[in-house]
Design an enzyme around this catalytic site. Sequence first.
Site, PDB file in Angstrom:
ATOM      1  N   CYS A   2     -59.696-105.503  58.144  1.00 34.36           N
ATOM      2  CA  CYS A   2     -59.755-106.568  59.141  1.00 34.36           C
ATOM      3  C   CYS A   2     -58.554-107.478  59.014  1.00 34.36           C
ATOM      4  O   CYS A   2     -57.754-107.364  58.095  1.00 34.36           O
ATOM      5  CB  CYS A   2     -61.035-107.367  58.958  1.00 34.36           C
ATOM      6  SG  CYS A   2     -62.520-106.354  58.850  1.00 34.36           S
ATOM      7  N   ARG A  27     -53.987-103.081  62.075  1.00 37.64           N
ATOM      8  CA  ARG A  27     -54.872-102.933  60.927  1.00 37.64           C
ATOM      9  C   ARG A  27     -56.177-102.234  61.298  1.00 37.64           C
ATOM     10  O   ARG A  27     -56.921-101.800  60.428  1.00 37.64           O
ATOM     11  CB  ARG A  27     -55.186-104.307  60.312  1.00 37.64           C
ATOM     12  CG  ARG A  27     -53.973-104.988  59.722  1.00 37.64           C
ATOM     13  CD  ARG A  27     -54.312-106.408  59.278  1.00 37.64           C
ATOM     14  NE  ARG A  27     -55.151-106.425  58.104  1.00 37.64           N
ATOM     15  CZ  ARG A  27     -54.721-106.534  56.857  1.00 37.64           C
ATOM     16  NH1 ARG A  27     -53.428-106.590  56.616  1.00 37.64           N
ATOM     17  NH2 ARG A  27     -55.562-106.581  55.845  1.00 37.64           N
ATOM     18  N   TRP A  75     -63.377-104.929  61.634  1.00 40.66           N
ATOM     19  CA  TRP A  75     -63.653-103.489  61.622  1.00 40.66           C
ATOM     20  C   TRP A  75     -65.047-103.330  61.052  1.00 40.66           C
ATOM     21  O   TRP A  75     -65.303-103.693  59.909  1.00 40.66           O
ATOM     22  CB  TRP A  75     -62.619-102.764  60.768  1.00 40.66           C
ATOM     23  CG  TRP A  75     -62.684-101.272  60.901  1.00 40.66           C
ATOM     24  CD1 TRP A  75     -63.273-100.393  60.055  1.00 40.66           C
ATOM     25  CD2 TRP A  75     -62.131-100.489  61.949  1.00 40.66           C
ATOM     26  NE1 TRP A  75     -63.117 -99.112  60.498  1.00 40.66           N
ATOM     27  CE2 TRP A  75     -62.416 -99.138  61.665  1.00 40.66           C
ATOM     28  CE3 TRP A  75     -61.409-100.782  63.103  1.00 40.66           C
ATOM     29  CZ2 TRP A  75     -62.012 -98.094  62.493  1.00 40.66           C
ATOM     30  CZ3 TRP A  75     -61.011 -99.752  63.927  1.00 40.66           C
ATOM     31  CH2 TRP A  75     -61.311 -98.427  63.609  1.00 40.66           C
TER      32      TRP A  75
END
Length: 624
Positions: A2, A27, A75
Amino acid sequence: MCGIVGYVGPRVAQDFLLEGLRRLEYRGYDSAGTATLTSDNSIKVTKSVGRIATLAQEVAADPCDSGIGIGHTRWATHGAATKSNAHPHIGGENLLAMAHNGVIENFAELRTQLKQKGYTFNSETDTEVVAHLLADILKPKLEAQEKSGTKLTTQDAVAAIKEAMAQLRGTFGLAIIFREWPDSIFAARLGSPLVIGVGDGEHFLASDAQPLVGFTDRIVYLADNQVAIVNADTLQVSHRDAGVVAHDVKALNVESNQVDMGDFDHYMLKEIFEQPEALRNTMRGRLNEHDATAVFGGLNLTPQELRKVNRIVFTACGTSWHSSLFGEYLIEEVAQIPVEVEYASELRYRNPPMDEATLIFAITQSGETADTLAALREMKRKGHQTLAICNVVGSSIAQEATGGIYLHAGPEIGVASTKAYSSQCLSLILLALYLGRQRHLSYSRGRDMIEAIKQLPEKVETALKTNEAVRKIAEKYQKYDNFLYLGRHYNFPTALEGALKLKEISYIHAEGYPAAEMKHGPIALVDEKTPSVFVMPHGFIYEKVMSNLEEIKARGGPVIAIAAEGDERIAEVADDVIYIPKVAAYLQPIVAGIPLQLLSYHIAVLRGCDVDKPRNLAKSVTVE
């Protein structure tokens, strides 16, 4: 995986937060959000699922002109990609907002305790647990403040953060804003990176330096167990187990054009074409022609200490594992030192026999790969010398290793590594030369290697001219769903890397093998719908690989060959040939890697895939 950003100063915070989050898209993420402190000291949170463009629309619909705020790209780990699970998360009754990278391993236990105290959870995340934990620690202090009439200070907030940190198991990078302290952002880290950008009357916060480029050229890297109070004009750093500590302000030597896409359609294509310059930067100052050797200033080991090394272990993941395997082949040949390549995710949990003369190298682009960092720490704990080959200055692995080699390849934003891979291979070639000259490699062989290395960037520039030819081949093969990649000797790792690139960005199933292993099972997969990509520039094993190729053709399998210029024989057998310049065998993985990268790129584009941000992947894998 993240990303975190933060801003405090005279600008509209949300402007920087959105731009910073865009720069962190590489990312990997599936939701995003911002939190700002409004003029009436309330916390305004805006979240969305999907891309930053969606979040920007949400922000524009209900803007906030506050000069302080934090942002996050998430994420999904704990809980699906939903707006309620997106960060930042609120702690207590709108007491604080928190963005978090990492994984809290004991979140379930803490969640149960907090529920028993009456806290309500609106998400499935481990982050909301930390936010409520911190609120729970602060709550009695705020109640005491109200009774006594005394005002809490930012040091009280730091004390509460340190108390919360002591209860957490796992990794975290935290960015926190409090309703009670509307002029400050608080940051804390353990195992998940955070950097602070120092400006004039403003400060920035981010997971890495990318979002700060163009905003400031001075940064501070937070170390593990440190807590920072970030105000517009001041920065104070303390350690969890101590008081205030001095912080070093370092130069951020990245130009804004290095993180812009320029005239390219994707970052990946830009970075493929940046490889000649990246290789020049990697070798700059590291060739000693007088002594026919390489020069490294950061290994922090004397030649005498290195001569005592009787074994090297490379530990890495993904693309870095492939470059490590190439390094094993070359170092064993040139320096006659036994080398072993270990997946970092396995090494961290294994207990292999290693004597005191074993040297550990962690190889990583980002310097933040969780498994590689954990393996490095385990080897350090056992007393081994640990070095790193890394691209990101100030990263966690760069800081924790006792020495190492920076790639100097420049920022790599596309998720699928290209220029970092070739620079890793070049660094390993230089390392092989350096170790070889300390042992058995002759002066003349060392000079020959240096002359070949010096010509490498020009050879790569020539290989890049295959771009249009590769694109046409990609058009022919874009609809196939299975590929085999085959090579031998130094080009077995090249085949593995080529297959990985195709998998990563086009979602096509692809496998890499040593060409001779085809007969031991994989040849059963060969048919007219399964193309095979042979990496076979000229070399001592060329005839062997040609025999393997003919076995594929005899079974009706389409063949794409990466071959050396002037090889007319291959054109009579393969369906399609991509010609690259002739180079020494140990340079072939770098030069042959160019058309393999281009092939995966063009196939992915033709299939409509998101090349720079492939599904389910992230540039920096910061959780296990």
